[in-house]
Write a protein that holds these residues in place. Structure first.
Motif, mmCIF file in Angstrom:
data_model
loop_
_atom_site.group_PDB
_atom_site.id
_atom_site.type_symbol
_atom_site.label_atom_id
_atom_site.label_comp_id
_atom_site.label_asym_id
_atom_site.label_seq_id
_atom_site.Cartn_x
_atom_site.Cartn_y
_atom_site.Cartn_z
ATOM 1 N N PRO A 88 25.839 -0.089 -24.889
ATOM 2 C CA PRO A 88 25.055 0.336 -23.721
ATOM 3 C C PRO A 88 23.761 -0.462 -23.541
ATOM 4 O O PRO A 88 23.415 -0.835 -22.404
ATOM 5 C CB PRO A 88 24.740 1.805 -24.019
ATOM 6 N N ALA A 89 23.068 -0.775 -24.639
ATOM 7 C CA ALA A 89 21.805 -1.516 -24.519
ATOM 8 C C ALA A 89 22.070 -2.929 -24.017
ATOM 9 O O ALA A 89 21.410 -3.402 -23.085
ATOM 10 C CB ALA A 89 21.077 -1.550 -25.871
ATOM 11 N N GLY A 90 23.046 -3.605 -24.622
ATOM 12 C CA GLY A 90 23.356 -4.979 -24.230
ATOM 13 C C GLY A 90 23.866 -5.058 -22.797
ATOM 14 O O GLY A 90 23.502 -5.966 -22.044
ATOM 15 N N ALA A 91 24.698 -4.102 -22.399
ATOM 16 C CA ALA A 91 25.248 -4.108 -21.039
ATOM 17 C C ALA A 91 24.127 -3.928 -20.013
ATOM 18 O O ALA A 91 24.065 -4.637 -19.001
ATOM 19 C CB ALA A 91 26.299 -2.998 -20.894
ATOM 20 N N ALA A 92 23.221 -3.013 -20.287
ATOM 21 C CA ALA A 92 22.111 -2.778 -19.353
ATOM 22 C C ALA A 92 21.218 -4.011 -19.278
ATOM 23 O O ALA A 92 20.799 -4.429 -18.196
ATOM 24 C CB ALA A 92 21.292 -1.561 -19.798
ATOM 25 N N ALA A 93 20.958 -4.628 -20.435
ATOM 26 C CA ALA A 93 20.118 -5.834 -20.461
ATOM 27 C C ALA A 93 20.784 -6.938 -19.644
ATOM 28 O O ALA A 93 20.116 -7.636 -18.871
ATOM 29 C CB ALA A 93 19.891 -6.288 -21.909
ATOM 30 N N ALA A 94 22.092 -7.101 -19.792
ATOM 31 C CA ALA A 94 22.818 -8.169 -19.091
ATOM 32 C C ALA A 94 22.718 -7.973 -17.578
ATOM 33 O O ALA A 94 22.465 -8.920 -16.829
ATOM 34 C CB ALA A 94 24.278 -8.184 -19.540
ATOM 35 N N ILE A 95 22.896 -6.751 -17.121
ATOM 36 C CA ILE A 95 22.859 -6.491 -15.676
ATOM 37 C C ILE A 95 21.451 -6.725 -15.125
ATOM 38 O O ILE A 95 21.271 -7.398 -14.109
ATOM 39 C CB ILE A 95 23.367 -5.064 -15.377
ATOM 40 N N TYR A 96 20.452 -6.225 -15.835
ATOM 41 C CA TYR A 96 19.079 -6.429 -15.362
ATOM 42 C C TYR A 96 18.702 -7.909 -15.367
ATOM 43 O O TYR A 96 18.009 -8.378 -14.463
ATOM 44 C CB TYR A 96 18.083 -5.613 -16.203
ATOM 45 N N ALA A 97 19.148 -8.662 -16.368
ATOM 46 C CA ALA A 97 18.815 -10.092 -16.424
ATOM 47 C C ALA A 97 19.549 -10.835 -15.309
ATOM 48 O O ALA A 97 18.942 -11.616 -14.569
ATOM 49 C CB ALA A 97 19.196 -10.661 -17.791
ATOM 50 N N ALA A 98 20.842 -10.568 -15.156
ATOM 51 C CA ALA A 98 21.634 -11.290 -14.154
ATOM 52 C C ALA A 98 21.085 -11.037 -12.756
ATOM 53 O O ALA A 98 21.116 -11.916 -11.898
ATOM 54 C CB ALA A 98 23.098 -10.864 -14.250
ATOM 55 N N ARG A 99 20.592 -9.848 -12.529
ATOM 56 C CA ARG A 99 20.051 -9.516 -11.200
ATOM 57 C C ARG A 99 18.761 -10.288 -10.887
ATOM 58 O O ARG A 99 18.326 -10.297 -9.740
ATOM 59 C CB ARG A 99 19.818 -8.005 -11.088
ATOM 60 N N LYS A 100 18.172 -10.933 -11.915
ATOM 61 C CA LYS A 100 17.016 -11.798 -11.671
ATOM 62 C C LYS A 100 17.467 -13.217 -11.350
ATOM 63 O O LYS A 100 16.640 -14.117 -11.172
ATOM 64 C CB LYS A 100 16.089 -11.820 -12.901
ATOM 65 N N GLY A 101 18.778 -13.445 -11.366
ATOM 66 C CA GLY A 101 19.289 -14.780 -11.039
ATOM 67 C C GLY A 101 19.064 -15.797 -12.141
ATOM 68 O O GLY A 101 19.040 -16.999 -11.880
ATOM 69 N N ILE A 102 18.923 -15.326 -13.370
ATOM 70 C CA ILE A 102 18.705 -16.271 -14.476
ATOM 71 C C ILE A 102 19.985 -16.385 -15.300
ATOM 72 O O ILE A 102 20.844 -15.498 -15.273
ATOM 73 C CB ILE A 102 17.512 -15.833 -15.369
ATOM 74 N N ARG A 103 20.127 -17.501 -16.009
ATOM 75 C CA ARG A 103 21.370 -17.762 -16.742
ATOM 76 C C ARG A 103 21.491 -16.810 -17.959
ATOM 77 O O ARG A 103 20.674 -16.843 -18.868
ATOM 78 C CB ARG A 103 21.412 -19.238 -17.182
ATOM 79 N N THR A 104 22.507 -15.967 -17.897
ATOM 80 C CA THR A 104 22.617 -14.872 -18.859
ATOM 81 C C THR A 104 23.937 -14.941 -19.623
ATOM 82 O O THR A 104 24.988 -15.144 -19.030
ATOM 83 C CB THR A 104 22.550 -13.517 -18.102
ATOM 84 N N GLY A 105 23.863 -14.755 -20.929
ATOM 85 C CA GLY A 105 25.079 -14.706 -21.749
ATOM 86 C C GLY A 105 25.046 -13.493 -22.651
ATOM 87 O O GLY A 105 23.976 -12.997 -23.012
ATOM 88 N N VAL A 106 26.235 -12.973 -22.995
ATOM 89 C CA VAL A 106 26.332 -11.857 -23.941
ATOM 90 C C VAL A 106 27.317 -12.245 -25.048
ATOM 91 O O VAL A 106 28.445 -12.634 -24.755
ATOM 92 C CB VAL A 106 26.867 -10.568 -23.271
ATOM 93 N N VAL A 107 26.860 -12.128 -26.289
ATOM 94 C CA VAL A 107 27.738 -12.348 -27.440
ATOM 95 C C VAL A 107 27.973 -10.986 -28.063
ATOM 96 O O VAL A 107 27.017 -10.288 -28.398
ATOM 97 C CB VAL A 107 27.039 -13.250 -28.491
ATOM 98 N N ALA A 108 29.218 -10.555 -28.181
ATOM 99 C CA ALA A 108 29.482 -9.224 -28.747
ATOM 100 C C ALA A 108 30.653 -9.274 -29.703
ATOM 101 O O ALA A 108 31.688 -9.865 -29.411
ATOM 102 C CB ALA A 108 29.767 -8.218 -27.641
#
Ligand code: FAD
Length: 304
Positions: free
Chosen positions: A11-31
């Motif tokens: 849940p923490a990583g998913a929320a972080a990914a969505i908030y970061a992507a919505r800023k239009g910055i290059r976002t990656g998730v390693v899980a």
């Protein structure tokens, strides 16, 4: 090179990914396992605005929501080391690959320490529980045991005593380790029994749910059986931070130390959710912390 690299897909990583992507910055998730602890959960009744859901459903919804944005998801990948220099941050994966990023959010979560006795795994979610805030109400009016006499065990016993018919608190040692004020409260409750010097031996059940708990009295070596419907295991929550020892400041419990913005001791590295010192380990709290650290990382990026 990523702007924000998120380690952990709960849940923490998913929320972080969505908030970061919505800023239009290059976002990656390693899980290692996208979905995190949520995947091991059955009924979820405290995810506000959703009266009832289950783990696999919520994990699927998390993944779909993240995938609706431009986010690189690297699932089934374990991070093994983090390095930082003036040029940014490097994340090394167990498969040897190295990813580069300007900022990193760590949200690797935690795992409950288990009793490791027969029946525990078989009856997990069928009477064996780890989270009183999550599963306490499922045992309303029933008999439960709490394993562990530290602060979390005693807090759980006090909490559950208000909901269930009877609580037996079982402690391995000859004394409880919880703060005196909690012990005083515990011993004032009429429907709590405390058993010390007791070693849990087995979870018994009828095949579909828990029916009893077997323990050994360590002073006499006698075996005893308590009939009950639920067992809350409170012998520790282990943060998944072993790979960060020596790189980032950790608390004595191994949690990543964060300030109110989720910043760690390493500039540009943030932490959110169960792996951090942010208190109360819950889905909705992990999501809030994840969102917050993405905003903190964005703030860091526009200033550097
Ligand atoms: P996690 O969900 O633990 O996610 C961590 C992520 O990091 C995972 O994707 C994992 O694979 C990944 N990871 C770990 N190490 C690495 C690594 N080295 N490299 C890469 N990835 C890594 N909370 C509620 O609010 N309500 C409930 O009803 C509820 N019930 C629960 C029932 C059970 C059985 C359990 C175990 C927990 C329950 N919780 C509940 C607690 C809740 O699941 C957690 O608080 C929440 O999942 C924490 O989210 P998180 O993102 O911080 O960590």
């Amino acid at each position: 090179k990523y702007d924000v690299l998120i380690v952990g897909g709960g849940p923490a990583g998913a929320a972080a990914a969505i908030y970061a992507a919505r800023k239009g910055i290059r976002t990656g998730v390693v899980a290692e396992r996208f979905g995190g602890q949520v995947l091991d959960t059955m009924a979820i009744e405290n995810f506000i605005s959703v009266q009832e859901t289950d783990g696999p459903k919520l994990a699927m919804a998390l993944e779909q929501h993240v995938k609706s944005y431009d986010v690189d998801i690297m699932n089934l990948q374990r991070a093994s080391a983090l390095r930082h220099s003036d040029n940014g941050i490097e994340l090394e994966l167990a498969n040897g690959a190295v990813l580069k990023s300007k900022s990193v959010i760590i949200s690797t979560g935690a795992r409950w320490r288990e009793m490791n006795v027969p029946g525990e795994t078989e009856y997990r979610n069928k009477g064996v529980a780890y989270c009183p805030h999550c599963d306490g109400p499922l045992f309303k009016g029933k008999r439960v045991a709490v394993i562990g006499g530290g602060n979390s065990g005693v807090e759980a016993a006090i909490d559950l005593a208000g909901l269930v018919s009877h609580v037996t608190l079982i402690e391995f040692d000859s004394a409880l380790r919880a703060d005196a004020i909690l012990q005083k409260k515990l011993f004032s409750l009429p429907n709590v029994t405390v058993i010390k010097s007791a070693l849990t031996k087995e979870v018994l059940g009828d095949g579909s749910k828990v029916s009893a708990l077997k323990y050994e009295d360590r002073t006499t070596n006698e075996m005893h059986t308590i009939e009950l419907e639920g067992i809350f295991v409170q012998i520790g929550l282990l943060p998944n931070t072993e790979w960060l020892k020596g790189t980032i400041d950790l608390s004595p419990r191994g949690e990543i130390m964060v300030d109110p913005k989720g910043e760690t001791s390493v500039p540009g590295v943030f932490a959110a959710g169960d792996c951090s010192t942010a208190p109360y380990k819950q889905i909705i709290i992990a999501m809030g912390e994840g969102a917050k650290t993405a905003l903190s990382a964005f703030d860091f990026l526009i200033r550097s």
